[in-house]
Design a protein around this motif. Structure first.
Motif, mmCIF file in Angstrom:
data_model
loop_
_atom_site.group_PDB
_atom_site.id
_atom_site.type_symbol
_atom_site.label_atom_id
_atom_site.label_comp_id
_atom_site.label_asym_id
_atom_site.label_seq_id
_atom_site.Cartn_x
_atom_site.Cartn_y
_atom_site.Cartn_z
ATOM 1 N N ILE A 1 48.654 72.267 16.407
ATOM 2 C CA ILE A 1 48.396 72.355 14.971
ATOM 3 C C ILE A 1 49.093 71.218 14.236
ATOM 4 O O ILE A 1 48.502 70.582 13.359
ATOM 5 N N ILE A 2 50.332 70.928 14.612
ATOM 6 C CA ILE A 2 51.073 69.822 13.993
ATOM 7 C C ILE A 2 50.372 68.496 14.263
ATOM 8 O O ILE A 2 50.232 67.656 13.365
ATOM 9 N N GLU A 3 49.904 68.299 15.491
ATOM 10 C CA GLU A 3 49.197 67.064 15.841
ATOM 11 C C GLU A 3 47.912 66.920 15.025
ATOM 12 O O GLU A 3 47.599 65.838 14.526
ATOM 13 N N ARG A 4 47.179 68.015 14.896
ATOM 14 C CA ARG A 4 45.931 67.967 14.102
ATOM 15 C C ARG A 4 46.235 67.687 12.637
ATOM 16 O O ARG A 4 45.530 66.915 11.990
ATOM 17 N N PRO B 1 35.486 67.869 3.740
ATOM 18 C CA PRO B 1 35.735 68.732 4.906
ATOM 19 C C PRO B 1 37.109 68.495 5.544
ATOM 20 O O PRO B 1 37.759 69.435 5.991
ATOM 21 N N LEU B 2 37.551 67.240 5.568
ATOM 22 C CA LEU B 2 38.872 66.942 6.124
ATOM 23 C C LEU B 2 39.969 67.561 5.261
ATOM 24 O O LEU B 2 40.923 68.148 5.773
ATOM 25 N N GLU B 3 39.819 67.445 3.949
ATOM 26 C CA GLU B 3 40.803 68.025 3.026
ATOM 27 C C GLU B 3 40.825 69.542 3.149
ATOM 28 O O GLU B 3 41.903 70.152 3.102
ATOM 29 N N GLU B 4 39.663 70.149 3.314
ATOM 30 C CA GLU B 4 39.593 71.606 3.463
ATOM 31 C C GLU B 4 40.280 72.054 4.751
ATOM 32 O O GLU B 4 41.008 73.052 4.758
ATOM 33 N N ASN C 1 43.976 71.861 4.235
ATOM 34 C CA ASN C 1 44.455 72.979 3.420
ATOM 35 C C ASN C 1 44.555 74.270 4.231
ATOM 36 O O ASN C 1 45.468 75.063 4.025
ATOM 37 N N ILE C 2 43.620 74.473 5.144
ATOM 38 C CA ILE C 2 43.676 75.658 6.012
ATOM 39 C C ILE C 2 44.951 75.627 6.849
ATOM 40 O O ILE C 2 45.648 76.636 6.980
ATOM 41 N N ILE C 3 45.257 74.455 7.387
ATOM 42 C CA ILE C 3 46.476 74.333 8.194
ATOM 43 C C ILE C 3 47.711 74.567 7.323
ATOM 44 O O ILE C 3 48.646 75.241 7.731
ATOM 45 N N GLU D 1 48.046 76.469 4.864
ATOM 46 C CA GLU D 1 48.165 77.888 4.525
ATOM 47 C C GLU D 1 48.472 78.774 5.722
ATOM 48 O O GLU D 1 48.692 79.979 5.566
ATOM 49 N N MET D 2 48.505 78.196 6.925
ATOM 50 C CA MET D 2 48.786 78.994 8.124
ATOM 51 C C MET D 2 50.224 79.479 8.128
ATOM 52 O O MET D 2 51.118 78.827 7.594
ATOM 53 N N THR D 3 50.404 80.625 8.742
ATOM 54 C CA THR D 3 51.746 81.158 8.954
ATOM 55 C C THR D 3 51.917 81.455 10.436
ATOM 56 O O THR D 3 50.952 81.747 11.146
ATOM 57 N N VAL D 4 53.131 81.365 10.888
ATOM 58 C CA VAL D 4 53.436 81.655 12.293
ATOM 59 C C VAL D 4 53.723 83.139 12.412
ATOM 60 O O VAL D 4 54.474 83.712 11.636
ATOM 61 N N LYS D 5 53.073 83.764 13.392
ATOM 62 C CA LYS D 5 53.274 85.212 13.606
ATOM 63 C C LYS D 5 54.155 85.451 14.802
ATOM 64 O O LYS D 5 54.213 84.740 15.716
#
Length: 87
Positions: free
Chosen positions: A9-12, A73-76, A79-81, A83-87
Motif C-alpha cells: 500500500i505504501i509503495e502504491r 482516477p489517480l487522485e481518487e 484518496n482511498i489509500i 482513508e485506509m486504516t490498519v486493522k
C-alpha cells in the motif's frame, strides 16, 4: 479488492504521488504553451500538415478531458489509500 500488505500500500501510494505530480506538471506545461486564458494568446501554435492552425480551444478541451480521464482516477485512488486504516 485483494488484501495487500502495508508495504504494498505504501509503495502504491508513493507511485500514485509520482504519477499525479508528473501528469499534473505535464498538463500544466501543455496548458501554458498551447492554451489561451484571460484573452492572452498561447505561447506556441500548432499547425496541421495542411497548414491550418489548431485553435487554442481544442487544446483547452483536450487538456480538460485528460484531467478527467487520467488525473482524476489517480487522485481518487490516492484518496482511498489516505482513508485506509490498519486493522
Amino acid at each position: 479488492m485483494a488484501k495487500k500488505t502495508v508495504q504494498e500500500i505504501i509503495e502504491r501510494y508513493n507511485e500514485l504521488e509520482l504519477e499525479i505530480t508528473a501528469l499534473s506538471e505535464g498538463l500544466g506545461l501543455l496548458e501554458q504553451e498551447f492554451c489561451s486564458r484571460d484573452n492572452i494568446q498561447p505561447k506556441s501554435i500548432v499547425v496541421t500538415e495542411e497548414g491550418r492552425r489548431v485553435p487554442a480551444e481544442v487544446f483547452n478541451v483536450l487538456i480538460s478531458e485528460l484531467r478527467i480521464k487520467m488525473l482524476k482516477p489517480l487522485e481518487e485512488e490516492l484518496n482511498i489509500i489516505k482513508e485506509m486504516t490498519v486493522k
